[in-house]
Design an enzyme around this catalytic site. Structure first.
Site, PDB file in Angstrom:
ATOM      1  N   SER A 168       0.831  -1.191   0.000  1.00  0.00           N
ATOM      2  CA  SER A 168       0.000   0.000   0.000  1.00  0.00           C
ATOM      3  C   SER A 168       0.882   1.264   0.000  1.00  0.00           C
ATOM      4  O   SER A 168       1.691   1.436  -0.908  1.00  0.00           O
ATOM      5  CB  SER A 168      -0.951  -0.050   1.194  1.00  0.00           C
ATOM      6  OG  SER A 168      -1.930   0.948   1.110  1.00  0.00           O
ATOM      7  N   ASP A 257     -10.316  -2.574  -5.812  1.00  0.00           N
ATOM      8  CA  ASP A 257      -9.474  -1.588  -5.147  1.00  0.00           C
ATOM      9  C   ASP A 257      -9.516  -0.300  -5.968  1.00  0.00           C
ATOM     10  O   ASP A 257      -9.288  -0.338  -7.177  1.00  0.00           O
ATOM     11  CB  ASP A 257      -8.038  -2.112  -5.072  1.00  0.00           C
ATOM     12  CG  ASP A 257      -7.117  -1.260  -4.217  1.00  0.00           C
ATOM     13  OD1 ASP A 257      -7.445  -0.095  -3.950  1.00  0.00           O
ATOM     14  OD2 ASP A 257      -6.044  -1.765  -3.824  1.00  0.00           O
ATOM     15  N   HIS A 287      -8.680  -3.973  -1.062  1.00  0.00           N
ATOM     16  CA  HIS A 287      -7.316  -3.505  -0.797  1.00  0.00           C
ATOM     17  C   HIS A 287      -6.635  -4.273   0.333  1.00  0.00           C
ATOM     18  O   HIS A 287      -5.451  -4.603   0.230  1.00  0.00           O
ATOM     19  CB  HIS A 287      -7.365  -2.015  -0.463  1.00  0.00           C
ATOM     20  CG  HIS A 287      -6.041  -1.364  -0.309  1.00  0.00           C
ATOM     21  ND1 HIS A 287      -5.238  -1.022  -1.386  1.00  0.00           N
ATOM     22  CD2 HIS A 287      -5.346  -0.987   0.803  1.00  0.00           C
ATOM     23  CE1 HIS A 287      -4.134  -0.462  -0.952  1.00  0.00           C
ATOM     24  NE2 HIS A 287      -4.167  -0.417   0.374  1.00  0.00           N
TER      25      HIS A 287
END
Length: 317
Positions: A168, A257, A287
């Site tokens: 991320s 996502d 995600h």
């Protein structure tokens, strides 16, 4: 339709978030601590993240950062002490403003990945926004890579097989650092970008379709704290002016996502200039769902694929 394992996890997360009063916290140290407690409570729930399987040696040391020493946690297959190993410097997730190497979720997943890929992974406690906006985190990664090279014998690092990776927000930091390493003539073996925000702007249908209710409702608000006064083109790998000769890349992308299409666009940009690039699209994932390894078979497959791709990239098989 999201898998029931994901909806159950999301429901538990909402309840725990309310119990911790996380949304009412106003100071960043308190917010980070509550976010860690939330993550740890979810990881420890038996139906969500499986414990690490063992056969991994874990230790801690300090490493150079962009402005002083930083904590680092090292994972390597048991029995490999004293042997130069291919090494990945790992940047945890947390939305640029939170996250830590102490988080149980990351600790478990990283240990298993080091074991399964036969790879030494050094997880870095890089500086966080808003106290330390861009380029602080990238400076930390670049300095840590230099320290790993300088201390290769001491830290059992094969300097010819040194790479970066991140989850991320950490993936954006790692990708930006890979471009910096390229610019400095310091080639990396590989970059592994897991659910990366390849740019800090909306890209494609996914950014609209999954903007609300899929785990990243406030993504651009916290991204702005990371960016500070820097232009988007400077902090976003996708918007960099030149992608040639950057390290070979693996991108693991979740289907549902909002960051998906930006990540796929970055993969296309790398391929367009001849950078060896592998993309793995996680069908049915949001995600954060690749960490649901206790009860979600797709998460276990994601982690297995990740480790297998790293083993190929670093030639550890």
């Amino acid at each position: 339709m999201l898998a029931p394992e994901i909806t159950a996890w999301a429901s538990r997360a909402r309840a725990l978030r309310a119990d911790l009063a996380l949304d009412g916290a106003t100071e960043w140290p308190e917010r980070r601590e509550l976010a860690r407690r939330l993550s740890d409570a979810l990881a420890l729930a038996l139906e969500f993240t499986a414990p690490a399987r063992g056969d991994v040696s874990v230790d801690e040391f300090t490493i150079a950062g962009g402005s002083g020493q930083l904590r680092a946690r090292r994972y390597r297959p048991a029995g490999r002490t004293g042997t130069a190993m291919p090494t990945q410097l790992w940047c945890h997730g947390g939305g640029f403003v939170a996250g830590t190497i102490d988080e149980i979720l990351g600790d478990r997943l990283t240990a298993d990945r080091a074991r399964d890929a036969n790879l030494q992974i050094v997880s870095l406690e890089y500086r966080l926004a808003p106290e330390h906006p861009y380029p602080a985190a990238v400076d930390d990664v670049v300095a840590a890579l230099a320290d790993l090279r300088a201390r290769a014998d001491e830290l059992d690092v094969d300097a010819d097989r040194l790479g970066v990776g991140g989850n991320s927000a950490g993936a954006l930091v790692a990708a930006t650092a890979a471009l910096r390493e390229r610019d400095g003539g310091r080639p990396l073996r590989h970059q592994a970008l897991e659910v990366p925000p390849a740019t800090l702007r909306d890209v494609g249908e996914s950014s609209r379709r999954y903007a609300i209710g899929f785990g990243l409702d406030d993504a651009w608000e916290v991204a702005a704290l990371y960016r500070g006064a820097a232009p988007v083109s400077e902090v976003s790998p996708l918007d960099h002016s030149d992608h040639r000769d950057v390290a070979p890349a693996l991108l693991l992308v979740a289907q549902f996502d909002p960051l998906r299409d930006g990540a796929l666009a970055y993969a296309d940009a790398l391929c367009a200039v001849g950078v060896a690039t592998e993309v793995r699209l996680g069908a049915g994932h949001v995600h954060a769902s690749p960490g649901l390894t206790a009860g979600f078979d797709r998460a276990r497959r994601w982690q297995s694929t990740f480790a297998a791709e790293l083993a190929l990239a670093y030639r550890t098989t």
